[in-house]
Design an enzyme around this catalytic site. Structure first.
Site, PDB file in Angstrom:
ATOM      1  N   HIS A 133       0.811  -1.108   0.163  1.00 14.35           N
ATOM      2  CA  HIS A 133       0.010  -0.074  -0.004  1.00 14.35           C
ATOM      3  C   HIS A 133       0.892   1.292   0.103  1.00 14.35           C
ATOM      4  O   HIS A 133       0.985   2.100  -1.030  1.00 14.35           O
ATOM      5  CB  HIS A 133      -0.801  -0.065   1.278  1.00 14.35           C
ATOM      6  CG  HIS A 133      -1.584  -1.217   1.368  1.00 14.35           C
ATOM      7  ND1 HIS A 133      -2.856  -1.419   0.853  1.00 14.35           N
ATOM      8  CD2 HIS A 133      -1.648  -2.245   2.421  1.00 14.35           C
ATOM      9  CE1 HIS A 133      -3.458  -2.588   0.941  1.00 14.35           C
ATOM     10  NE2 HIS A 133      -2.685  -3.251   1.879  1.00 14.35           N
TER      11      HIS A 133
HETATM   12  C1  BDR Z   1      -3.053   0.720   5.309  1.00  8.85           C
HETATM   13  O1  BDR Z   1      -3.458   0.181   6.837  1.00  8.85           O
HETATM   14  C2  BDR Z   1      -2.206  -0.302   7.189  1.00  8.85           C
HETATM   15  O2  BDR Z   1      -2.236  -1.346   7.871  1.00  8.85           O
HETATM   16  C3  BDR Z   1      -1.028  -0.089   6.141  1.00  8.85           C
HETATM   17  O3  BDR Z   1       0.097   0.438   6.561  1.00  8.85           O
HETATM   18  C4  BDR Z   1      -1.760   0.772   4.979  1.00  8.85           C
HETATM   19  O4  BDR Z   1      -1.438   2.104   5.433  1.00  8.85           O
HETATM   20  C5  BDR Z   1      -3.959  -0.361   4.304  1.00  8.85           C
HETATM   21  O5  BDR Z   1      -5.179  -0.272   4.311  1.00  8.85           O
END
Ligand code: BDR
Ligand code: CA
Length: 312
Positions: A240
């Site tokens: 992500h």
């Molecule tokens: C987001 O949630 C977190 O767990 C990750 O770091 C990312 O920023 C994804 O949904």
């Protein structure tokens, strides 16, 4: 170089985003602010400093921001990131200092000091610190160049509830302030990050760098992908947060559409949903660039090439 403030809750994917930023001469990281999210605040600011030390950058200014969301109780994600938030590779406790100034104060002070329209905010976790800063000093809104954030999702659904993505879900009230601020927003939702998959080939290219940075990055990816890979049955899990930084360096890797995006803050069923007017069926203001597509191979080449430039 473009001046940025990273606001983050590492998290293995946050950690890779920080490494990518520190490895990129196009970016000047003015500071990194911790927020409670994946794990409680104390662990997030510790993890940021561990990551800076992995990058041989103990000079980076690291600040502690908000300990909990603006209205709701904190929800964490140890089930994804492990108890430390950075499970996968054991790193020593950081020796570099945490700044004494608070993270929200740092954001406000920096924006009020730097020339208007020159500082970009890069939130990679819940939007609490940015929301707090906008409430405490509304004058910053017109001085922010852009907010490029990871959060939300629409066609892809949610990853913490059926309709909400984790970062927006944890602090929907802060998200509502940010999306209503008038600041230009670019969002990297699950719709794009779920196309950025940590396949075995991509992870071994990371390890193939042959430095400690490469090894740590590969180990983090292997831990992090486990959760999503099992869940989504893909070849590798989605990555992500580094998309935010990659977009700043190579925006041509991404495409999307300017849309109105509103945040659901009250429905017990869909709280934290980002409601995207993709088809322009309302006349509400187009307040965000919703990114939907990516050249994933281009992204991984960039990430791997840049991490290879960090000192061994
Ligand atoms: C987001 O949630 C977190 O767990 C990750 O770091 C990312 O920023 C994804 O949904
Ligand atoms: Ca994050």
């Amino acid at each position: 170089p473009r001046k940025i403030i990273i606001d983050t809750d590492p998290g293995q994917d946050d950690a890779l985003a920080i490494l990518l930023a520190l490895a990129s001469p196009e970016l000047d990281v003015l500071g990194i602010v911790a927020v409670a999210g994946n794990i409680p605040l104390e662990l997030t600011h510790t993890n940021i400093r561990k990551v800076c030390e992995v990058a041989s950058r103990p000079d980076v200014k690291v600040y502690a921001g908000s300990v909990r969301p603006m209205v709701r109780q904190l929800v964490t994600a140890e089930h994804v990131h492990g108890e430390t938030g950075l499970d996968g590779y054991d790193l020593p406790a950081p020796a570099m200092p945490l700044q004494t100034q608070g993270g929200v104060e740092f954001i406000i002070e920096t924006l009020m000091r730097e020339e208007p329209g020159t500082v970009t905010l890069c939130p990679l976790g819940p939007l609490t610190n940015i929301g707090m800063a906008l409430v405490r000093e509304p004058k910053i809104a017109s001085r922010i160049k852009e907010i490029v954030l990871m959060g939300g999702g629409y066609f892809e659904g949610g990853n913490i509830t059926p309709s909400a993505e984790f970062n927006i879900y944890v602090d929907p009230h802060a998200a509502e302030i940010v999306f209503g601020s008038g600041v230009p927003i670019v969002m990297m939702p699950l719709d794009v990050t779920h196309k950025v998959l940590t396949t075995e080939k991509r992870v071994s290219a990371m390890r193939g760098i042959g430095t400690r940075v490469g090894e740590v990055a590969a180990a983090w990816l292997e831990f992090f992908e486990r959760f999503d890979e099992e869940k989504y049955g893909t070849d590798g899990g989605p990555l992500h947060d580094p998309n935010v930084i990659a977009y700043l360096i190579k925006p041509e890797l991404y495409s999307g559409r300017h849309c109105n995006v509103e945040i659901e803050t009250s429905s017990p069923l869909t709280i934290g949903e980002t409601v995207v007017d993709w088809w322009g069926v309302t006349d509400r203001e187009k307040n965000a660039l919703f990114i939907k597509d990516v050249d994933a191979d281009g992204f991984f080449s960039l990430l791997t090439e840049r991490l290879a430039t960090l000192p061994a």
